[in-house]
Design a protein around this motif. Structure first.
Motif, PDB file in Angstrom:
ATOM      1  N   ASP A 166      53.098  32.943  49.353  1.00 26.36           N
ATOM      2  CA  ASP A 166      51.980  33.645  50.001  1.00 26.36           C
ATOM      3  C   ASP A 166      51.556  34.756  49.034  1.00 26.36           C
ATOM      4  OD1 ASP A 166      50.206  34.990  51.643  1.00 26.36           O
ATOM      5  OD2 ASP A 166      51.761  35.889  52.898  1.00 26.36           O
ATOM      6  N   GLY A 168      49.510  37.844  47.959  1.00 22.97           N
ATOM      7  CA  GLY A 168      48.798  38.942  48.638  1.00 22.97           C
ATOM      8  C   GLY A 168      49.135  38.925  50.121  1.00 22.97           C
ATOM      9  N   ASP A 189      52.794  41.082  46.753  1.00 20.62           N
ATOM     10  CA  ASP A 189      51.660  41.983  46.980  1.00 20.62           C
ATOM     11  C   ASP A 189      51.708  43.083  45.925  1.00 20.62           C
ATOM     12  OD1 ASP A 189      49.742  42.228  49.733  1.00 20.62           O
ATOM     13  OD2 ASP A 189      49.672  43.912  48.328  1.00 20.62           O
ATOM     14  N   VAL A 190      50.523  43.594  45.585  1.00 18.77           N
ATOM     15  CA  VAL A 190      50.440  44.688  44.616  1.00 18.77           C
ATOM     16  C   VAL A 190      50.674  46.030  45.324  1.00 18.77           C
ATOM     17  CG1 VAL A 190      47.948  45.187  44.826  1.00 18.77           C
ATOM     18  CG2 VAL A 190      49.059  45.365  42.591  1.00 18.77           C
ATOM     19  N   ALA A 194      52.346  47.400  51.660  1.00 15.65           N
ATOM     20  CA  ALA A 194      52.281  46.069  52.276  1.00 15.65           C
ATOM     21  C   ALA A 194      53.674  45.442  52.299  1.00 15.65           C
ATOM     22  CB  ALA A 194      51.307  45.180  51.504  1.00 15.65           C
ATOM     23  N   GLY A 214      53.941  43.192  42.736  1.00 15.99           N
ATOM     24  CA  GLY A 214      53.274  43.024  41.442  1.00 15.99           C
ATOM     25  C   GLY A 214      51.896  42.443  41.635  1.00 15.99           C
ATOM     26  N   TRP A 216      48.784  39.909  41.192  1.00 17.54           N
ATOM     27  CA  TRP A 216      48.442  38.490  41.082  1.00 17.54           C
ATOM     28  C   TRP A 216      49.664  37.613  40.806  1.00 17.54           C
ATOM     29  CZ3 TRP A 216      44.289  38.383  43.588  1.00 17.54           C
ATOM     30  CH2 TRP A 216      43.249  39.278  43.374  1.00 17.54           C
ATOM     31  N   PRO A 233      42.105  39.521  48.120  1.00 14.30           N
ATOM     32  CA  PRO A 233      41.070  40.541  48.328  1.00 14.30           C
ATOM     33  C   PRO A 233      39.766  40.038  47.723  1.00 14.30           C
ATOM     34  CG  PRO A 233      42.502  41.161  46.524  1.00 14.30           C
ATOM     35  CD  PRO A 233      43.045  39.888  47.050  1.00 14.30           C
ATOM     36  N   THR A 244      42.637  48.330  48.941  1.00 17.65           N
ATOM     37  CA  THR A 244      43.394  47.243  48.276  1.00 17.65           C
ATOM     38  C   THR A 244      43.329  45.949  49.071  1.00 17.65           C
ATOM     39  OG1 THR A 244      45.017  48.992  48.182  1.00 17.65           O
ATOM     40  CG2 THR A 244      45.520  47.017  46.933  1.00 17.65           C
TER      41      THR A 244
HETATM   42  C1  SAM Z   1      42.820  40.273  52.684  1.00 18.30           C
HETATM   43  S1  SAM Z   1      44.431  40.916  52.519  1.00 18.30           S
HETATM   44  C2  SAM Z   1      45.368  39.570  53.174  1.00 18.30           C
HETATM   45  C3  SAM Z   1      46.633  39.957  53.852  1.00 18.30           C
HETATM   46  C4  SAM Z   1      47.349  38.834  54.567  1.00 18.30           C
HETATM   47  N1  SAM Z   1      47.819  37.834  53.623  1.00 18.30           N
HETATM   48  C5  SAM Z   1      46.477  38.180  55.615  1.00 18.30           C
HETATM   49  O1  SAM Z   1      46.222  36.979  55.517  1.00 18.30           O
HETATM   50  O2  SAM Z   1      46.065  38.857  56.545  1.00 18.30           O
HETATM   51  C6  SAM Z   1      44.679  40.817  50.760  1.00 18.30           C
HETATM   52  C7  SAM Z   1      46.033  41.265  50.277  1.00 18.30           C
HETATM   53  O3  SAM Z   1      46.067  41.126  48.840  1.00 18.30           O
HETATM   54  C8  SAM Z   1      46.708  42.251  48.286  1.00 18.30           C
HETATM   55  N2  SAM Z   1      46.236  42.463  46.894  1.00 18.30           N
HETATM   56  C9  SAM Z   1      45.171  43.158  46.459  1.00 18.30           C
HETATM   57  N3  SAM Z   1      45.097  43.120  45.119  1.00 18.30           N
HETATM   58  C10 SAM Z   1      46.148  42.356  44.707  1.00 18.30           C
HETATM   59  C11 SAM Z   1      46.634  41.959  43.431  1.00 18.30           C
HETATM   60  N4  SAM Z   1      46.010  42.330  42.308  1.00 18.30           N
HETATM   61  N5  SAM Z   1      47.737  41.207  43.391  1.00 18.30           N
HETATM   62  C12 SAM Z   1      48.396  40.829  44.524  1.00 18.30           C
HETATM   63  N6  SAM Z   1      47.993  41.177  45.752  1.00 18.30           N
HETATM   64  C13 SAM Z   1      46.875  41.936  45.850  1.00 18.30           C
HETATM   65  C14 SAM Z   1      46.334  43.406  49.201  1.00 18.30           C
HETATM   66  O4  SAM Z   1      47.250  44.479  49.073  1.00 18.30           O
HETATM   67  C15 SAM Z   1      46.343  42.720  50.570  1.00 18.30           C
HETATM   68  O5  SAM Z   1      47.602  42.833  51.162  1.00 18.30           O
END
Ligand code: SAM
Length: 505
Positions: A166, A168, A189-190, A194, A214, A216, A233, A244
C-alpha cells in the motif's frame, strides 16, 4: 503526534489492546452503530449534521458517549469518558495523543471510527477532519476514510494473493483492507504522522503490517509484490505541497504519472496494481494518449477507467473546501488565482480522474482507456480480475485466430438485448438495438441484426464460432465466409468478450 514518540511502538500503539477491549465491550462497530442511530440519523452523520446524531446518541448509553466523543468531537465530562472507555486510563490516553483536556472536560484528539468494507468491522484512527467542527487542516494532516479511499477499497480486486504493497498508506485504511486478502502487507508513507496512526490502526485491529517511512518507491527499492494499491497524493495543481495527503510537489498530473509509470517495476510477473489517478485534459490532446505515454513500451496490460472529468473551476473549489477553506475568504481566493493560473498556463481544459489497473505480462504493453461515467452497482474489484483474464484470452486469440474460431461461447445471465423504438411516420420505428450487461460496469454495445443472430446462436455445448458464422453467411446469401465477413465477426466478438457480454467457454 506528541514529540517524544517515534513511529514504532508509540504510546498510542501501546494503548490499543485496552482500547480494543473498550470498543468491543461498548459495541462501537459498524453494525451496532447503524442500528443504534437508525438509517436516517446515520445518514445525517454522513451529511455532517451533528444535532440529529447528538440527540440520538444521548439515548444510547456508553455507545452514545463514544459517538459524541469520537464522531462529533464533543467535549464531555471526564467521568463519563472514563466509564465508556474503561479499561483505558484517560490520563494515558491523553499522553498517547488519543484524547485532549478541554478545561474540565475531555475531547478526542483523533478521529476513531468503525468501517466495514465487506470483511467485518475494523477501526480506523486518523486526524480529526472538519466534517463536524470547522477547522483548517495542517500540512501533515492524516486523512481519514474519505470518498476516494472508499472508492479504491471497493474497486480493488480481493482475490487471495501473497504480498501486497500500500503506497502512501495514510491512516492505513487500504492496508487494513489488504490484510483480508494478502498474506503479508507492507505500507509506506512519507509522513511520519501517517505511520504513527497506521501503526496504531493496525494494532487496534490486531494486524501485523510492515510499515516503512520514505518517499515513493525508496522504502521498497528492489522489492516486488503480488499486488500494489495506491491512493497517491494525485491532486492536480501547481508544483507545491500545502497538504501531504493531497499534494505531491509535482506539477499538474506528475504524481499520477510517476506512480503509474513506476508501479510495474514493483510487481512480480502476473502481479496487479490498483490505483487512483488523475490526468489533465489539454485542448487538442487525447487524454488516452497522455495516460498511454506514462506506460513502458513492454510488459503491461493496462485498463484505465475514467470516472469523471471536472472543469478547472469546479476542481479548484472542491479541493479548497476539502482542506477546510472557504472559497470566499481572501486567502482562499489568492490560492484559487494561483491554481487557475497554473491550469491556464498549461492549457488545461479539464481534470479527468478514475482508476488505473495494471497487470504485468510478457509482451508489448496494451492499454484500454475508457469512460465509465455511468452508474454501476457492483464493486469494480471483482471485475478487474475478470477483465485481465478476458484480456489474456484476447491476446492469445490475436496470436492464433483459430483459438477463437474453434471456441464456444456462453451468454451470461446478466446480458440482455434491448431494442429502442421511437415514434416515426409509420408508427414505432426501431432506432437502435443494444446488448447490455446488467451487472458490474453495466457496459452497453450497439449491435446489428447479424450480431444479434450470432449471439442468439451461442451455446456452451453448441457450434464453435466458425460454424456459427458459416450459417450466418449462408443466411445472408453467401456461399462461403468471405475474409471481410470473418474479420468483422471477429472484431465484434472480441469487443463483446472484452466487456464480458459474452464469454468463451
Ligand atoms: C490521498 S492520501 C491516501 C491515504 C490512504 N491510503 C487512503 O486511501 O485513504 C495520500 C497519502 O500519500 C502520502 N504521500 C504523500 N507524498 C508521498 C510520497 N512522496 N511518498 C509516499 N507517500 C506520500 C500522504 O502522506 C498520504 O498519506
Amino acid at each position: 503526534m506528541p514529540s517524544n514518540q517515534t513511529t514504532t511502538g508509540s504510546l498510542l500503539t501501546a494503548l490499543c489492546p485496552e482500547l480494543r477491549t473498550a470498543l468491543t465491550r461498548v459495541g462501537y462497530d459498524a453494525d451496532t452503530l447503524l442500528s443504534a442511530l437508525g438509517p436516517d440519523v446515520h445518514a445525517a452523520l454522513g451529511r455532517s449534521e451533528p444535532v440529529p446524531v447528538r440527540r440520538a446518541a444521548r439515548a444510547a448509553g456508553e455507545l452514545g458517549t463514544l459517538i459524541r466523543l469520537l464522531l462529533l468531537g464533543d467535549a464531555l465530562p471526564e467521568r463519563e469518558v472514563a466509564a465508556a472507555l474503561a479499561p483505558v486510563d484517560v490520563e494515558r490516553a491523553v499522553a498517547a495523543g488519543l484524547l485532549a483536556r478541554d478545561g474540565d472536560e475531555i475531547r478526542a484528539a483523533l478521529d476513531l471510527r468503525p468501517l466495514d468494507a465487506g470483511e467485518g468491522s475494523r477501526w480506523i484512527l486518523s486526524d480529526l477532519d472538519d466534517s463536524m467542527r470547522r477547522r483548517t487542516l495542517t500540512e501533515d494532516h492524516v486523512l481519514g476514510v474519505g470518498h476516494a479511499s472508499l472508492s479504491l477499497l471497493r474497486a480493488t480486486p480481493t482475490r487471495p494473493v501473497g504480498s501486497v504493497l500500500d503506497l502512501g498508506t495514510g491512516c492505513g485504511v487500504q492496508a487494513v483492507h489488504a490484510a483480508s486478502y494478502g498474506r503479508t502487507v507492507t505500507a509506506t508513507d512519507v509522513n511520519p504522522r501517517a505511520l504513527w496512526l497506521a501503526e496504531a490502526t493496525a494494532a487496534l485491529n490486531g494486524l501485523d503490517i510492515e510499515l516503512l517511512e520514505g518517499s515513493w518507491f525508496d522504502p521498497v527499492a528492489g522489492r516486488r509484490f503480488d499486488q500494489v494499491v495506491a491512493n497517491p497524493p494525485f491532486v492536480v495543481g501547481p508544483a507545491r505541497i500545502e497538504h501531504t495527503y493531497r499534494d505531491s510537489g509535482l506539477a499538474l498530473d506528475g504524481a499520477s504519472e510517476l506512480v503509474v509509470s513506476r508501479a510495474p517495476d514493483l510487481l512480480v510477473p502476473g502481479g496487479t496494481a490498483a490505483m487512483l489517478a488523475a490526468w489533465v485534459h489539454v485542448d487538442g490532446e487525447d487524454w488516452r494518449q497522455r495516460v498511454s505515454s506514462w506506460l513502458p513500451a513492454d510488459g503491461v496490460d493496462a485498463w484505465v477507467v475514467q470516472r469523471d472529468v471536472a472543469d478547472p473551476a469546479l476542481y479548484v473549489g472542491t479541493w479548497l473546501r476539502d482542506a477546510g477553506l472557504d472559497p470566499r475568504d481572501p486567502a482562499a481566493q489568492a490560492r484559487a488565482e494561483q491554481w487557475l493560473d497554473a491550469f491556464a498556463a498549461a492549457d488545461v481544459a479539464g481534470i479527468g480522474f478514475g482508476f488505473v489497473y495494471l497487470r504485468t505480462i510478457d509482451g508489448p504493453t496494451e492499454l484500454l482507456a475508457e469512460d465509465l461515467t455511468h452508474g454501476f452497482d457492483d464493486p469494480l474489484g471483482a471485475e478487474v480480475s475478470a477483465y485481465f483474464e478476458r484480456s489474456a484470452w484476447l491476446r492469445a486469440v490475436a496470436g492464433d485466430e483459430n483459438l477463437a474460431w474453434s471456441a464456444r461461447f456462453t451468454v451470461p445471465q446478466a446480458t440482455a438485448l434491448e431494442r429502442v423504438f421511437l415514434p416515426g411516420p409509420e408508427g414505432w420505428d426501431e432506432r437502435v438495438a443494444r446488448l447490455h450487461r446488467g451487472d458490474g460496469p453495466r457496459w452497453q454495445h450497439e449491435v446489428d441484426e447479424t450480431t444479434i443472430s450470432l449471439v442468439a446462436g451461442m451455446r456452451p455445448d453448441g457450434l464453435p464460432l466458425y460454424e456459427l458464422i458459416e450459417l450466418l453467411a449462408l443466411a445472408h446469401g453467401f456461399e462461403e465466409v468471405t475474409p471481410e465477413f470473418a474479420a468483422d465477426a471477429l472484431t465484434v466478438v472480441a469487443g463483446l468478450v472484452r466487456h464480458g457480454l459474452i464469454a468463451p467457454v
